[in-house]
Scaffold this active site. Sequence first.
Site, PDB file in Angstrom:
ATOM      1  CE  LYS A  22       6.406  44.953 -67.233  1.00 44.19           C
ATOM      2  NZ  LYS A  22       7.114  46.073 -66.633  1.00 44.19           N
ATOM      3  CG  ASN A  23      10.559  44.633 -66.338  1.00 47.55           C
ATOM      4  OD1 ASN A  23       9.743  45.263 -66.604  1.00 47.55           O
ATOM      5  ND2 ASN A  23      10.566  44.210 -64.978  1.00 47.55           N
ATOM      6  CB  CYS A 117       2.868  52.961 -58.578  1.00 49.78           C
ATOM      7  SG  CYS A 117       4.097  51.843 -58.067  1.00 49.78           S
ATOM      8  NE  ARG A 122       8.281  50.426 -58.276  1.00 49.83           N
ATOM      9  CZ  ARG A 122       7.925  49.837 -59.319  1.00 49.83           C
ATOM     10  NH1 ARG A 122       6.574  49.812 -59.897  1.00 49.83           N
ATOM     11  NH2 ARG A 122       8.823  49.382 -60.381  1.00 49.83           N
ATOM     12  CG  ASP A 309       8.450  41.833 -60.831  1.00 48.35           C
ATOM     13  OD1 ASP A 309       7.973  42.623 -60.235  1.00 48.35           O
ATOM     14  OD2 ASP A 309       9.188  42.385 -61.964  1.00 48.35           O
ATOM     15  NE  ARG A 401       2.251  48.632 -66.357  1.00 51.05           N
ATOM     16  CZ  ARG A 401       2.729  48.535 -65.291  1.00 51.05           C
ATOM     17  NH1 ARG A 401       2.036  48.286 -64.332  1.00 51.05           N
ATOM     18  NH2 ARG A 401       3.936  48.396 -65.267  1.00 51.05           N
TER      19      ARG A 401
HETATM   20  C1  UD1 Z   1      12.220  47.008 -61.717  1.00 48.07           C
HETATM   21  C2  UD1 Z   1      11.522  46.384 -62.507  1.00 48.07           C
HETATM   22  C3  UD1 Z   1      10.214  45.722 -61.560  1.00 48.07           C
HETATM   23  C4  UD1 Z   1      10.650  45.148 -60.433  1.00 48.07           C
HETATM   24  C5  UD1 Z   1      11.701  45.931 -59.569  1.00 48.07           C
HETATM   25  C6  UD1 Z   1      12.644  44.836 -58.511  1.00 48.07           C
HETATM   26  C7  UD1 Z   1      11.507  47.339 -64.602  1.00 48.07           C
HETATM   27  C8  UD1 Z   1      10.951  48.255 -65.528  1.00 48.07           C
HETATM   28  N1  UD1 Z   1      11.057  47.210 -63.135  1.00 48.07           N
HETATM   29  O1  UD1 Z   1      11.688  48.246 -60.959  1.00 48.07           O
HETATM   30  O2  UD1 Z   1       9.316  45.065 -62.143  1.00 48.07           O
HETATM   31  O3  UD1 Z   1       9.441  44.779 -59.703  1.00 48.07           O
HETATM   32  O4  UD1 Z   1      12.603  46.007 -60.276  1.00 48.07           O
HETATM   33  O5  UD1 Z   1      12.891  43.906 -59.202  1.00 48.07           O
HETATM   34  O6  UD1 Z   1      12.433  46.864 -64.820  1.00 48.07           O
HETATM   35  N2  UD1 Z   1      14.803  52.436 -54.586  1.00 48.07           N
HETATM   36  C9  UD1 Z   1      14.856  53.787 -53.942  1.00 48.07           C
HETATM   37  N3  UD1 Z   1      15.357  54.814 -54.386  1.00 48.07           N
HETATM   38  C10 UD1 Z   1      15.655  54.916 -55.993  1.00 48.07           C
HETATM   39  C11 UD1 Z   1      15.107  53.484 -56.459  1.00 48.07           C
HETATM   40  C12 UD1 Z   1      14.617  52.230 -55.885  1.00 48.07           C
HETATM   41  O7  UD1 Z   1      14.716  53.736 -52.535  1.00 48.07           O
HETATM   42  O8  UD1 Z   1      16.160  55.748 -56.496  1.00 48.07           O
HETATM   43  C13 UD1 Z   1      14.031  51.326 -53.771  1.00 48.07           C
HETATM   44  C14 UD1 Z   1      12.656  50.982 -54.164  1.00 48.07           C
HETATM   45  O9  UD1 Z   1      11.645  51.798 -53.314  1.00 48.07           O
HETATM   46  C15 UD1 Z   1      12.500  49.628 -53.844  1.00 48.07           C
HETATM   47  C16 UD1 Z   1      13.859  48.952 -54.105  1.00 48.07           C
HETATM   48  O10 UD1 Z   1      14.788  50.207 -54.179  1.00 48.07           O
HETATM   49  O11 UD1 Z   1      12.189  49.283 -52.535  1.00 48.07           O
HETATM   50  C17 UD1 Z   1      14.299  48.154 -55.648  1.00 48.07           C
HETATM   51  O12 UD1 Z   1      13.744  49.292 -56.653  1.00 48.07           O
HETATM   52  P1  UD1 Z   1      14.258  49.104 -58.019  1.00 48.07           P
HETATM   53  O13 UD1 Z   1      15.056  47.970 -58.276  1.00 48.07           O
HETATM   54  O14 UD1 Z   1      14.614  50.502 -58.545  1.00 48.07           O
HETATM   55  O15 UD1 Z   1      12.793  49.044 -58.649  1.00 48.07           O
HETATM   56  P2  UD1 Z   1      12.584  49.327 -60.152  1.00 48.07           P
HETATM   57  O16 UD1 Z   1      13.914  49.406 -61.018  1.00 48.07           O
HETATM   58  O17 UD1 Z   1      11.560  50.319 -60.228  1.00 48.07           O
END
Ligand code: UD1
Length: 434
Positions: A22-23, A117, A122, A309, A401
Amino acid sequence: MDKFLIKGGVPLKGKIEVSGAKNSALPCLAAALLTDETVILHNVPYVKDLITQRRLLEDLGATVLTPELRTHKISATSIVTFEASYELVKTMRASVLALGPLLGRFGQAKVSMPGGCAIGTRPIDLHLKAFEQLGAVIELESGDVVARAPKGRLVGAEIGFEKVTVTGTENVMMAAALATGKTTIRNAAREPEIEDLAELMNRMGARIRGAGTETIEIDGVEGMNGAEHTIIPDRIETGTFIAAAAITGGEIEITRCNPSHLRAVIAQLGTAGVEIAELNQSTLAVRRSASGLKAADVTTEPHPHFPTDMQAQYMALMTQAEGDSLIRETIFENRFMHASELTRMGANISIHGNEATVHGPTKLSGARVLASDLRASASLVLAALCATGETLIDRVYHIDRGYEMIVRKLRSIGADIERIADSSSANAEAGQGV
Ligand code: UD1
């Protein structure tokens, strides 16, 4: 809302096949926005998030054909709007992946700011800061992120993420592919899904090096072309099946997976007493060791370490292990929602901030429980599979999902699980019936 009714206690046996990730499929669909030619993706999992992502592309003006259930032919020849609506972003955060390609190809994009969420706040601040470094002007207008490239095109830059972000790295890769000059991303996410996206984009004519390492270099190109690509297997689904075999004391073969994408999970579960043999490059044989499950501590960290995850599923498994397991969650601040539901089933779990200690083993017994997010739902399914009696899991739309045909797949290896469809929804197995 649909529910799952599970009667536990059956050791799972047989072969189970892993679906596409999915990701990985989510960003790959978004990448199709980078060209006016057709992008063909195979092995796209038939899950709710992908249906939502398809709708997002169609709303933008792209056409998406599915000659086969798991093949998508996407043509973003004529884009009619540059805006991803609040309706879509609120149901799926990955809609923010439209920002990068729209900004890169058209110099403009508008996406609703994702809110919180279940698993935490996030934010997308790191994405936005990186876009600004590429020359974009970002404004927040009544809850929307409005991004523009004042010169029509972004300009390559040095980007150092202060925190590893998966979607952030993907968004910047897509934005920078059509920029002028070179972009370097430092402290990039190293997940296999990033490599998969880079492989697709390079087939589309992008020039990306280093995906899968912490430094990614992108030489901007003038335009991109169509391509054909097969999505990698879902490593989290693979890990969930390993845990399912172990928690039920069963013995299964997991096919069409890629063990090299989940080394940390295989090692961790091995330490905890799960025997995992690699029969070939895409098949695993899994069973619980004769000496049983042993408590083992784990910390979630960005790839190549143990993934957040898999944390909820690991917690369910540790309820059956001998001793205390300390689980530290370092990625999301509120990702222990499953712990209280597991406790209702008889688990003994204490939580202190971002640390949970599972005191095992405990006998689990069936109960009515609520799924709070995608992976939390998976952990409740696992717990139910080894509990005595019946478990009714509510709000399984979360699991729809991200897990393709989960009921059908688990039944095929002997699980006693059925979907109880809400009469008001035609929702069974993401629309396919069980
Ligand atoms: C992706 C995955 C999700 C997985 C996560 C962590 C997808 C669609 N989703 O989520 O399933 O659980 O990686 O492996 O691929 N952060 C910030 N600012 C930002 C972006 C992130 O502070 O602009 C923080 C987040 O709050 C979190 C950490 O960085 O604490 C990691 O987040 P991130 O790797 O971005 O997760 P997702 O890409 O949302």
